[in-house]
Design an enzyme around this catalytic site. Structure first.
Site, PDB file in Angstrom:
ATOM      1  N   ARG A  77       4.053   8.381   3.488  1.00  0.00           N
ATOM      2  CA  ARG A  77       2.793   8.211   4.206  1.00  0.00           C
ATOM      3  C   ARG A  77       3.107   8.190   5.699  1.00  0.00           C
ATOM      4  NH1 ARG A  77       1.132   2.760   1.364  1.00  0.00           N
ATOM      5  NH2 ARG A  77       2.587   3.535  -0.200  1.00  0.00           N
ATOM      6  N   LYS A 107      -6.203  -6.196  -3.699  1.00  0.00           N
ATOM      7  CA  LYS A 107      -7.004  -4.974  -3.812  1.00  0.00           C
ATOM      8  C   LYS A 107      -7.575  -4.789  -5.213  1.00  0.00           C
ATOM      9  CE  LYS A 107      -3.445  -2.640  -1.988  1.00  0.00           C
ATOM     10  NZ  LYS A 107      -2.648  -1.508  -1.434  1.00  0.00           N
ATOM     11  N   PRO A 109      -8.708   1.874  -1.238  1.00  0.00           N
ATOM     12  CA  PRO A 109      -9.294   0.774  -0.461  1.00  0.00           C
ATOM     13  C   PRO A 109      -8.339  -0.415  -0.389  1.00  0.00           C
ATOM     14  CG  PRO A 109     -10.865   1.629  -2.058  1.00  0.00           C
ATOM     15  CD  PRO A 109      -9.548   2.256  -2.377  1.00  0.00           C
ATOM     16  N   GLU A 110      -8.346  -1.088   0.747  1.00  0.00           N
ATOM     17  CA  GLU A 110      -7.531  -2.283   0.925  1.00  0.00           C
ATOM     18  C   GLU A 110      -8.430  -3.509   0.791  1.00  0.00           C
ATOM     19  OE1 GLU A 110      -4.780  -1.899   4.253  1.00  0.00           O
ATOM     20  OE2 GLU A 110      -4.947   0.282   4.154  1.00  0.00           O
TER      21      GLU A 110
END
Length: 294
Positions: A279, A61, A2-3
């Site tokens: 990524r 985060k 999660p950001e």
């Protein structure tokens, strides 16, 4: 992982439903969920039991709870915070104590209003750990978070200092945005979205960007995060939810991330996907031209 917007959604839920509550019995059923608490599960449970949750806090985060001792004359604060690592699939759920226990609920903390705070983590990359608090640039943060920079939604975020720090880096601008010691809270999704909004290719060198360009980029980072926060965050699967088990819906508004070969919402060119730091990066080849090779 999660950001910032997704973590802030969870923090707000904890502030609403858990802050002010006294912790009762803490049940830990999976050792990996407390592996970062080196003193062990019994120590973590004992130190939390009987304490009141003072606040739910966040930097970038990173998420944590602070505690005090109810009934003490000065509401004595626990000299440690509960750092919550959400990992890839961690959920902080507030449920009635009688509600069926989720399959991957590895920690359950009873609260004095009859509810439970449950840590659910299918992939077991996350967990809880108590950590000492340290004063960093005028704020108390857990020691594992001491190296993390302020994020764009922090009231004390110094944009001009961050502009200077970014322009001092001789690395790709996307790599710099992902560096949590420069500016925190930005992950792959919001880096791509912000760069598209600012019309900057993520492969451009940060040191080659003008001050106005970096200011514009940081403004877009803040804007996209606020929009995502209003939508409850981005949920690509059922693993990201708020404390009530509800998913966010900002993925419907994403301009580039996850939209390979779909038309750019601004110019119509097909969105491209490239490998970047193990990524994927998504961008518009027309709105965000690649830097020229020297």
């Amino acid at each position: 992982m999660p950001e910032l917007p997704e973590v802030e959604v969870v923090r707000r839920g904890l502030a609403e439903h858990v802050a002010g509550r006294v912790v009762g019995a803490v049940t830990i059923t999976h050792p990996r969920s407390v592996r970062r608490h080196l003193a062990g599960s019994a120590d973590l449970a004992a130190r939390m039991t009987g304490r009141r949750v003072r606040a739910a806090q966040r930097r970038g985060k990173y998420l944590w709870l602070t505690f005090d001792e109810p009934g003490a004359a000065d509401e004595t604060a626990l000299d440690a915070a509960l750092v919550v690592h959400l990992g890839m699939s961690g959920q902080m759920l507030v449920q009635p104590a009688a509600a069926p226990v989720e399959k991957h609920a590895h920690i359950r903390a009873a609260l004095d209003d009859g509810s439970e705070l449950r840590f659910v983590d299918q992939r077991t990359f996350g967990g809880w750990a108590l950590a000492p608090l340290a004063e960093v640039d005028g704020s108390l943060v857990p020691e594992p978070v001491a190296h993390i920079a302020r994020d764009p939604l922090d009231p004390r975020f110094d944009a001009e200092s961050v502009v200077a720090a970014i322009r001092a880096k001789n690395s790709e601008i996307k790599r710099v945005l992902l560096d949590q010691t420069v500016v925190s809270g930005i992950g792959n999704i919001y880096a791509d979205e912000s760069l598209w909004r600012a019309g900057i290719n993520g492969n451009r060198l940060a040191s080659g960007l003008t001050r106005p360009a970096v200011r514009r980029l940081l403004a877009e980072v803040r804007a996209v995060m606020l929009e995502a926060l209003a939508a409850g965050g981005t949920s690509f699967d059922a693993l990201y939810v708020n404390v009530n088990g509800q998913s966010g819906y900002f993925e419907r508004a994403l301009a580039v991330y996850g939209r390979q070969d779909e038309p750019c919402r601004r110019c119509g060119a097909p969105i491209v996907r490239e490998k970047f730091m193990n990524r994927s990066s998504y961008s518009c080849p027309r709105c965000q031209p690649r830097p020229r090779r020297r």
